[in-house]
Write a protein that holds these residues in place. Structure first.
Motif, mmCIF file in Angstrom:
data_model
loop_
_atom_site.group_PDB
_atom_site.id
_atom_site.type_symbol
_atom_site.label_atom_id
_atom_site.label_comp_id
_atom_site.label_asym_id
_atom_site.label_seq_id
_atom_site.Cartn_x
_atom_site.Cartn_y
_atom_site.Cartn_z
ATOM 1 N N GLY A 115 -7.946 6.149 5.606
ATOM 2 C CA GLY A 115 -6.910 5.145 5.810
ATOM 3 C C GLY A 115 -5.689 5.593 6.574
ATOM 4 N N ARG A 116 -5.836 6.528 7.542
ATOM 5 C CA ARG A 116 -4.651 7.052 8.228
ATOM 6 C C ARG A 116 -4.613 6.717 9.723
ATOM 7 N NH1 ARG A 116 -4.650 12.591 8.230
ATOM 8 N NH2 ARG A 116 -6.800 12.795 7.470
ATOM 9 N N PRO A 188 -3.477 0.598 3.015
ATOM 10 C CA PRO A 188 -3.756 -0.746 3.532
ATOM 11 C C PRO A 188 -4.422 -0.688 4.902
ATOM 12 C CG PRO A 188 -1.430 -0.242 3.704
ATOM 13 C CD PRO A 188 -2.053 0.887 2.936
ATOM 14 N N ASN A 189 -4.704 -1.857 5.455
ATOM 15 C CA ASN A 189 -5.383 -1.916 6.750
ATOM 16 C C ASN A 189 -4.614 -1.130 7.801
ATOM 17 O OD1 ASN A 189 -7.749 -3.544 6.397
ATOM 18 N ND2 ASN A 189 -6.373 -5.252 5.946
ATOM 19 N N PRO A 190 -5.303 -0.648 8.847
ATOM 20 C CA PRO A 190 -4.607 0.119 9.890
ATOM 21 C C PRO A 190 -3.350 -0.599 10.375
ATOM 22 C CG PRO A 190 -6.965 0.177 10.273
ATOM 23 C CD PRO A 190 -6.747 -0.776 9.133
ATOM 24 N N GLU A 191 -2.262 0.146 10.456
ATOM 25 C CA GLU A 191 -0.995 -0.444 10.882
ATOM 26 C C GLU A 191 -1.028 -0.734 12.378
ATOM 27 O OE1 GLU A 191 2.544 1.310 8.296
ATOM 28 O OE2 GLU A 191 1.171 2.901 8.955
ATOM 29 N N LEU A 192 -0.403 -1.841 12.743
ATOM 30 C CA LEU A 192 -0.346 -2.271 14.132
ATOM 31 C C LEU A 192 1.090 -2.165 14.640
ATOM 32 C CD1 LEU A 192 -2.636 -5.429 13.963
ATOM 33 C CD2 LEU A 192 -3.205 -3.174 14.870
ATOM 34 N N PHE A 193 1.251 -1.465 15.752
ATOM 35 C CA PHE A 193 2.549 -1.271 16.390
ATOM 36 C C PHE A 193 2.565 -2.048 17.698
ATOM 37 C CE2 PHE A 193 2.078 2.212 13.533
ATOM 38 C CZ PHE A 193 3.324 2.784 13.293
ATOM 39 N N GLN A 194 3.677 -2.716 17.990
ATOM 40 C CA GLN A 194 3.896 -3.347 19.293
ATOM 41 C C GLN A 194 4.992 -2.584 20.000
ATOM 42 O OE1 GLN A 194 2.831 -6.457 21.326
ATOM 43 N NE2 GLN A 194 3.859 -4.905 22.575
#
Length: 373
Positions: A115-116, A188-194
């Motif tokens: 999960g990383r 949690p689910n893979p983090e999304l960066f913008q």
């Protein structure tokens, strides 16, 4: 939810030097390397010195002082498998990736790393990287519209079954991903960066991403972006964390730190910096409100190609720590640090700056969420 209070402590990330040439376009000595063995040791050093995240860069061909580059997603996975706690963010370009394919890769990386794995969506900066590969180059706001769909598709595929998505750029029909990411309370689910600075980037960050990544900015620049980001997040009834790029020059004396900055700029590779400036400033200046990345960057700013000097994390450990905590009080949740000599300076930061940051944070009054009407 809003973005007024995300966490009690500011977090730290570092730029992965998976691209040759270092993080400043200068002939000054940079004790760093783009090879895997160096980066493996560096990742292990970083997670043992208080860094929670690392960001793998994305370039597809030689440009502006970066002759060699490792691909970001595969390199990120290699670093994840060499570490135990570090979260590694892979930068990717919509337009060069199909989001469902990346979702599949991301789910696998999520399982392999417990999960990383995370993704930073880069909406495009070098036109030649697209045209040389035979891909269309969209105008600025269209690239961010595509990124908005890209972020939505990734999240839907990671969280839903029988996904249907019908956008202007992506069409998904009755698609179910198995296995999905782990998605546990701890992971949690893979983090999304913008990534971005423009108004379009802020909309995407607030509506669709977990994090918004900004180029280097002073206090006023951060405040202006945070105000926009919070507005978009509130409208979408969600929260987005704020990450800020900063090139860190922490030395025993302020004079030594300032002399280092002066030497970096004096030894700048002028043709490479000017070429980079010409390639990227069209992006920010092509937006209607001129708020895009690099729109107002000077030559000196662009010697560090993500405006890292503008954050002014330059001085003694005490001065750097004080400025970091001031950014935290404004609402910054993460500092993305670049360094001249990565291995030594990350160790120095962990030993001399980070403990002061934690001491100063403990002395601060809590940042409270304002009452709602």
């Amino acid at each position: 939810m809003s973005t007024e209070k995300i966490a009690d402590e500011i977090k730290f990330a570092y730029w992965v030097p998976n691209v040759s040439g270092g993080l400043v376009t200068s002939t000054i000595e940079q004790r760093t390397s783009w090879d895997y063995e160096y980066n493996k040791k560096l990742a292990q050093t970083a997670e043992n010195n208080g860094f929670e995240y690392a960001l793998s860069q994305v370039r597809y061909e030689a440009s502006y002082g970066a002759e060699f580059q490792h691909e970001s997603t595969s390199f990120s996975l290699a670093l994840l498998l060499a570490t135990e706690r570090l979260k590694v963010i892979a930068a990717v370009h919509p337009g060069l990736w199909q989001p469902a394919v990346l979702a599949k890769l991301g789910a696998t990386a999520d399982h392999l790393s417990n999960g990383r794995f995370a993704v930073n969506v880069v909406s495009g900066w070098f036109k030649d990287e697209f045209t040389h590969l035979g891909e269309p180059w969209l105008e600025h706001d269209e690239r961010y519209r595509r990124s908005a769909e890209f972020l939505q598709v990734l999240r839907k595929i990671w969280t839903e079954d029988d996904v249907d998505f019908r956008g202007d750029f992506y069409r998904i029909h009755d698609f179910t991903l198995k296995p999905k990411p782990l998605n546990t309370p701890e992971r949690p689910n893979p983090e999304l960066f913008q990534g971005g600075n423009s108004s379009a980037a802020r909309v995407n960050g607030g509506r669709y991403a977990d994090w918004y990544f900004s180029n280097g900015k002073d206090f006023d620049g951060v405040t202006e972006q945070l105000d926009d980001l919070r507005t978009h997040a509130r409208e979408a009834k969600r929260e987005t964390k704020f990450g800020l790029n900063g090139f860190i020059i922490a030395r025993d004396t302020e004079k030594e730190a300032r002399d280092t900055l002066r030497e970096i700029i004096e030894k700048a590779n002028k043709p490479a910096v000017e070429g980079f400036k010409g390639a990227v400033q069209q992006a920010g200046n092509s937006t209607g409100d001129k708020k895009g990345m690099w729109a107002d960057s000077s030559f000196e700013d662009l010697v560090q190609y993500n405006d890292g000097f503008r954050t002014q994390l330059i001085g003694t450990p005490e001065q750097v720590a004080q400025r970091i905590v001031a950014y935290r009080q404004l609402g910054v949740d993460l500092i993305l640090g670049g360094f001249l000599h990565f291995q030594e300076e990350i160790e120095y930061f962990g030993a001399n700056v980070l403990p002061l940051v934690r001491e100063l944070e403990a002395q601060q009054e809590p940042v409270l969420e304002p009452a709602r009407a």
